[in-house]
Design a protein around this motif. Structure first.
Motif, PDB file in Angstrom:
ATOM      1  N   TYR A  72       0.950  -1.366   0.048  1.00 50.01           N
ATOM      2  CA  TYR A  72       0.131   0.019   0.070  1.00 50.01           C
ATOM      3  C   TYR A  72       0.772   1.220   0.012  1.00 50.01           C
ATOM      4  CZ  TYR A  72      -3.498  -3.425   1.095  1.00 50.01           C
ATOM      5  OH  TYR A  72      -4.402  -4.377   1.044  1.00 50.01           O
ATOM      6  N   GLU A  73       2.167   1.271  -0.407  1.00 49.15           N
ATOM      7  CA  GLU A  73       3.011   2.382  -0.363  1.00 49.15           C
ATOM      8  C   GLU A  73       2.483   3.538  -1.069  1.00 49.15           C
ATOM      9  OE1 GLU A  73       7.694   3.518  -1.319  1.00 49.15           O
ATOM     10  OE2 GLU A  73       6.740   1.618  -2.096  1.00 49.15           O
ATOM     11  N   ALA A  74       1.904   3.366  -2.300  1.00 45.63           N
ATOM     12  CA  ALA A  74       1.463   4.425  -3.241  1.00 45.63           C
ATOM     13  C   ALA A  74       0.178   4.874  -2.637  1.00 45.63           C
ATOM     14  CB  ALA A  74       1.082   3.701  -4.656  1.00 45.63           C
ATOM     15  N   VAL A  75      -0.617   4.077  -2.110  1.00 40.29           N
ATOM     16  CA  VAL A  75      -1.787   4.575  -1.374  1.00 40.29           C
ATOM     17  C   VAL A  75      -1.523   5.531  -0.148  1.00 40.29           C
ATOM     18  CG1 VAL A  75      -3.945   4.176  -0.049  1.00 40.29           C
ATOM     19  CG2 VAL A  75      -3.331   2.634  -2.203  1.00 40.29           C
ATOM     20  N   PHE A  76      -0.489   5.194   0.603  1.00 37.13           N
ATOM     21  CA  PHE A  76      -0.158   6.046   1.656  1.00 37.13           C
ATOM     22  C   PHE A  76       0.581   7.058   1.121  1.00 37.13           C
ATOM     23  CE2 PHE A  76       0.521   1.811   4.192  1.00 37.13           C
ATOM     24  CZ  PHE A  76      -0.686   1.837   4.873  1.00 37.13           C
ATOM     25  N   ILE A  77       1.429   7.265   0.215  1.00 38.84           N
ATOM     26  CA  ILE A  77       2.014   8.249  -0.277  1.00 38.84           C
ATOM     27  C   ILE A  77       1.011   9.385  -0.907  1.00 38.84           C
ATOM     28  CG2 ILE A  77       3.355   9.226  -2.273  1.00 38.84           C
ATOM     29  CD1 ILE A  77       5.348   6.782  -1.431  1.00 38.84           C
ATOM     30  N   LEU A  78      -0.155   8.691  -1.670  1.00 44.18           N
ATOM     31  CA  LEU A  78      -1.175   9.492  -2.159  1.00 44.18           C
ATOM     32  C   LEU A  78      -1.749  10.453  -1.126  1.00 44.18           C
ATOM     33  CD1 LEU A  78      -2.288   9.912  -5.209  1.00 44.18           C
ATOM     34  CD2 LEU A  78      -3.963   8.688  -4.586  1.00 44.18           C
ATOM     35  N   ALA A  79      -2.288   9.646   0.128  1.00 44.43           N
ATOM     36  CA  ALA A  79      -3.067  10.288   1.047  1.00 44.43           C
ATOM     37  C   ALA A  79      -1.931  11.261   1.617  1.00 44.43           C
ATOM     38  CB  ALA A  79      -3.209   9.200   1.913  1.00 44.43           C
ATOM     39  N   LEU A  80      -0.891  10.999   1.975  1.00 46.59           N
ATOM     40  CA  LEU A  80       0.102  11.782   2.710  1.00 46.59           C
ATOM     41  C   LEU A  80       0.336  13.319   1.791  1.00 46.59           C
ATOM     42  CD1 LEU A  80       1.932  12.713   5.020  1.00 46.59           C
ATOM     43  CD2 LEU A  80       3.753  11.595   3.530  1.00 46.59           C
ATOM     44  N   ARG A 147      -7.241  -3.425   6.052  1.00 49.47           N
ATOM     45  CA  ARG A 147      -6.189  -3.942   6.246  1.00 49.47           C
ATOM     46  C   ARG A 147      -4.938  -2.957   6.315  1.00 49.47           C
ATOM     47  NH1 ARG A 147      -6.328  -7.409   2.146  1.00 49.47           N
ATOM     48  NH2 ARG A 147      -7.880  -8.733   3.303  1.00 49.47           N
ATOM     49  N   ALA A 148      -5.187  -1.856   4.972  1.00 47.10           N
ATOM     50  CA  ALA A 148      -4.258  -0.902   4.887  1.00 47.10           C
ATOM     51  C   ALA A 148      -4.267   0.196   6.315  1.00 47.10           C
ATOM     52  CB  ALA A 148      -4.413   0.247   3.828  1.00 47.10           C
ATOM     53  N   CYS A 149      -5.576   0.283   6.771  1.00 42.85           N
ATOM     54  CA  CYS A 149      -5.359   1.196   8.073  1.00 42.85           C
ATOM     55  C   CYS A 149      -4.923   0.440   9.246  1.00 42.85           C
ATOM     56  CB  CYS A 149      -6.868   1.566   8.065  1.00 42.85           C
ATOM     57  SG  CYS A 149      -7.595   2.508   7.009  1.00 42.85           S
ATOM     58  N   TRP A 150      -4.989  -0.782   9.499  1.00 48.97           N
ATOM     59  CA  TRP A 150      -4.459  -1.610  10.357  1.00 48.97           C
ATOM     60  C   TRP A 150      -2.825  -1.414  10.208  1.00 48.97           C
ATOM     61  CZ3 TRP A 150      -8.039  -6.145   9.247  1.00 48.97           C
ATOM     62  CH2 TRP A 150      -9.346  -5.819   9.944  1.00 48.97           C
ATOM     63  N   GLN A 151      -2.258  -1.753   9.033  1.00 49.14           N
ATOM     64  CA  GLN A 151      -1.072  -1.549   8.872  1.00 49.14           C
ATOM     65  C   GLN A 151      -0.464  -0.309   9.177  1.00 49.14           C
ATOM     66  OE1 GLN A 151      -0.087  -2.752   4.871  1.00 49.14           O
ATOM     67  NE2 GLN A 151      -0.037  -4.792   5.116  1.00 49.14           N
ATOM     68  N   PHE A 152      -1.182   0.813   9.236  1.00 49.46           N
ATOM     69  CA  PHE A 152      -0.702   2.022   9.278  1.00 49.46           C
ATOM     70  C   PHE A 152      -0.666   2.214  10.841  1.00 49.46           C
ATOM     71  CE2 PHE A 152      -1.648   6.484  10.499  1.00 49.46           C
ATOM     72  CZ  PHE A 152      -0.756   7.235   9.962  1.00 49.46           C
ATOM     73  N   GLN A 153      -1.599   1.714  11.606  1.00 48.14           N
ATOM     74  CA  GLN A 153      -1.946   1.843  12.828  1.00 48.14           C
ATOM     75  C   GLN A 153      -0.762   1.164  13.651  1.00 48.14           C
ATOM     76  OE1 GLN A 153      -5.191   4.164  13.781  1.00 48.14           O
ATOM     77  NE2 GLN A 153      -4.014   3.310  15.096  1.00 48.14           N
ATOM     78  N   GLU A 154      -0.236  -0.178  12.940  1.00 47.76           N
ATOM     79  CA  GLU A 154       0.944  -0.824  13.615  1.00 47.76           C
ATOM     80  C   GLU A 154       2.311  -0.152  13.333  1.00 47.76           C
ATOM     81  OE1 GLU A 154       0.986  -4.491  11.518  1.00 47.76           O
ATOM     82  OE2 GLU A 154      -0.798  -5.233  12.345  1.00 47.76           O
ATOM     83  N   MET A 155       2.547   0.856  12.647  1.00 48.36           N
ATOM     84  CA  MET A 155       3.606   1.683  12.026  1.00 48.36           C
ATOM     85  C   MET A 155       3.515   2.680  12.981  1.00 48.36           C
ATOM     86  SD  MET A 155       4.279   1.571   7.995  1.00 48.36           S
ATOM     87  CE  MET A 155       2.617   1.627   7.468  1.00 48.36           C
ATOM     88  N   ILE A 156       2.184   3.288  13.113  1.00 51.19           N
ATOM     89  CA  ILE A 156       2.506   4.784  13.875  1.00 51.19           C
ATOM     90  C   ILE A 156       1.244   4.705  14.710  1.00 51.19           C
ATOM     91  CG2 ILE A 156       2.427   7.203  13.632  1.00 51.19           C
ATOM     92  CD1 ILE A 156       3.382   7.164  10.953  1.00 51.19           C
ATOM     93  N   ASN A 158       0.254   6.193  17.494  1.00 49.28           N
ATOM     94  CA  ASN A 158      -0.551   7.190  17.827  1.00 49.28           C
ATOM     95  C   ASN A 158      -1.284   8.046  16.989  1.00 49.28           C
ATOM     96  OD1 ASN A 158       1.864   7.970  17.088  1.00 49.28           O
ATOM     97  ND2 ASN A 158       2.117   9.827  18.212  1.00 49.28           N
ATOM     98  N   HIS A 159      -1.399   7.604  15.840  1.00 51.90           N
ATOM     99  CA  HIS A 159      -2.231   8.381  14.813  1.00 51.90           C
ATOM    100  C   HIS A 159      -3.135   7.431  14.002  1.00 51.90           C
ATOM    101  CE1 HIS A 159       0.242  11.897  14.356  1.00 51.90           C
ATOM    102  NE2 HIS A 159       1.285  11.414  14.532  1.00 51.90           N
ATOM    103  N   LYS A 160      -4.098   7.967  13.260  1.00 49.38           N
ATOM    104  CA  LYS A 160      -5.161   7.209  12.296  1.00 49.38           C
ATOM    105  C   LYS A 160      -4.738   7.418  10.865  1.00 49.38           C
ATOM    106  CE  LYS A 160      -8.311   9.266  14.124  1.00 49.38           C
ATOM    107  NZ  LYS A 160      -8.956  10.241  15.199  1.00 49.38           N
ATOM    108  N   MET A 161      -5.151   6.647  10.074  1.00 52.85           N
ATOM    109  CA  MET A 161      -4.670   6.977   8.656  1.00 52.85           C
ATOM    110  C   MET A 161      -5.327   8.294   8.144  1.00 52.85           C
ATOM    111  SD  MET A 161      -4.075   4.854   5.833  1.00 52.85           S
ATOM    112  CE  MET A 161      -4.593   5.162   4.151  1.00 52.85           C
ATOM    113  N   TYR A 162      -6.397   8.570   8.752  1.00 49.51           N
ATOM    114  CA  TYR A 162      -6.938   9.908   8.472  1.00 49.51           C
ATOM    115  C   TYR A 162      -5.870  11.155   8.634  1.00 49.51           C
ATOM    116  CZ  TYR A 162     -10.423  13.689   7.747  1.00 49.51           C
ATOM    117  OH  TYR A 162     -10.995  15.026   7.460  1.00 49.51           O
ATOM    118  N   ASP A 163      -4.981  10.726   9.501  1.00 44.66           N
ATOM    119  CA  ASP A 163      -4.150  11.927   9.750  1.00 44.66           C
ATOM    120  C   ASP A 163      -3.228  12.345   8.575  1.00 44.66           C
ATOM    121  OD1 ASP A 163      -5.313  12.298  12.367  1.00 44.66           O
ATOM    122  OD2 ASP A 163      -3.741  10.911  13.331  1.00 44.66           O
ATOM    123  N   LEU A 164      -2.882  11.303   7.933  1.00 47.86           N
ATOM    124  CA  LEU A 164      -2.289  11.488   6.528  1.00 47.86           C
ATOM    125  C   LEU A 164      -2.951  12.864   5.814  1.00 47.86           C
ATOM    126  CD1 LEU A 164      -1.179   8.369   5.324  1.00 47.86           C
ATOM    127  CD2 LEU A 164       0.002   9.603   6.456  1.00 47.86           C
TER     128      LEU A 164
END
Length: 180
Positions: A72-80, A147-156, A158-164
């Motif tokens: 999900y790297e591209a999705v995370f970068i797009l969100a960020l 699943r992408a949101c869970w992966q995000f939560q595992e990495m950071i 104290n943040h939610k995916m929406y925080d991107l």
């Protein structure tokens, strides 16, 4: 029913149910089906909305290092770097120096509205990765999105995916971009 929803920490759902029922009963009163709205005897339910917390620049760098090579790297970068909502990814495309996507906040309108987000210097190095991953976005399902949101939560944690999305808005403000 509203108290049960509140006990389960579903205040936002309770607020939505309250609003919908009130509108339904208002319509019933206006059309003469009933004499008075039973929702008048219930105290309005208000949900306190919480704003996202932007990633610090240090957290952003660590995040970019951690997601390198992930599915999900591209999705995370797009969100960020674009602030797109998850429901807007599937409509995203590159047009010249812009990412264009359907604005899903514009509901119940006859004309589809698109947003144009400039490709910033921070986003530009990732354009080949984003282009190669665009076919997968149409396949993103609620399950894979979670699943992408869970992966995000595992990495950071104290943040939610929406925080991107919040981080994108914060970086825009830091660069002097107007809120509109």
């Amino acid at each position: 029913v509203f108290n049960v929803l509140k006990e389960k920490n579903l205040e936002r759902t309770a607020e939505g149910c309250y609003g919908n029922l009130k509108r339904i009963f208002d319509f019933a009163v206006d059309s003469g089906a009933i004499r008075s709205n039973p929702m008048k005897s219930i105290k309005p339910i208000k949900h306190e909305r919480k704003n996202g917390i932007p990633l610090s620049k240090e957290e952003e760098q660590k995040f970019l290092e951690r997601i390198k090579g992930m599915k999900y790297e591209a999705v995370f970068i797009l969100a960020l770097y674009t602030g797109l909502r998850p429901c807007e990814y599937e409509t995203a495309r590159i047009e010249g120096d812009f990412i264009v996507a359907q604005n899903r906040k514009q509901k119940n309108v006859k004309k589809i509205v698109f947003k144009k987000i400039p490709i910033t210097p921070m986003l530009r190095p990732y354009i080949p990765l984003i282009e190669s991953n665009m076919p997968i976005w149409a396949e993103l399902t609620v399950k894979s999105g979670k699943r992408a949101c869970w992966q995000f939560q595992e990495m950071i944690s104290n943040h939610k995916m929406y925080d991107l999305r919040t981080t994108f808005a914060t970086r825009c403000q830091e660069c002097g971009v107007s809120e509109t």
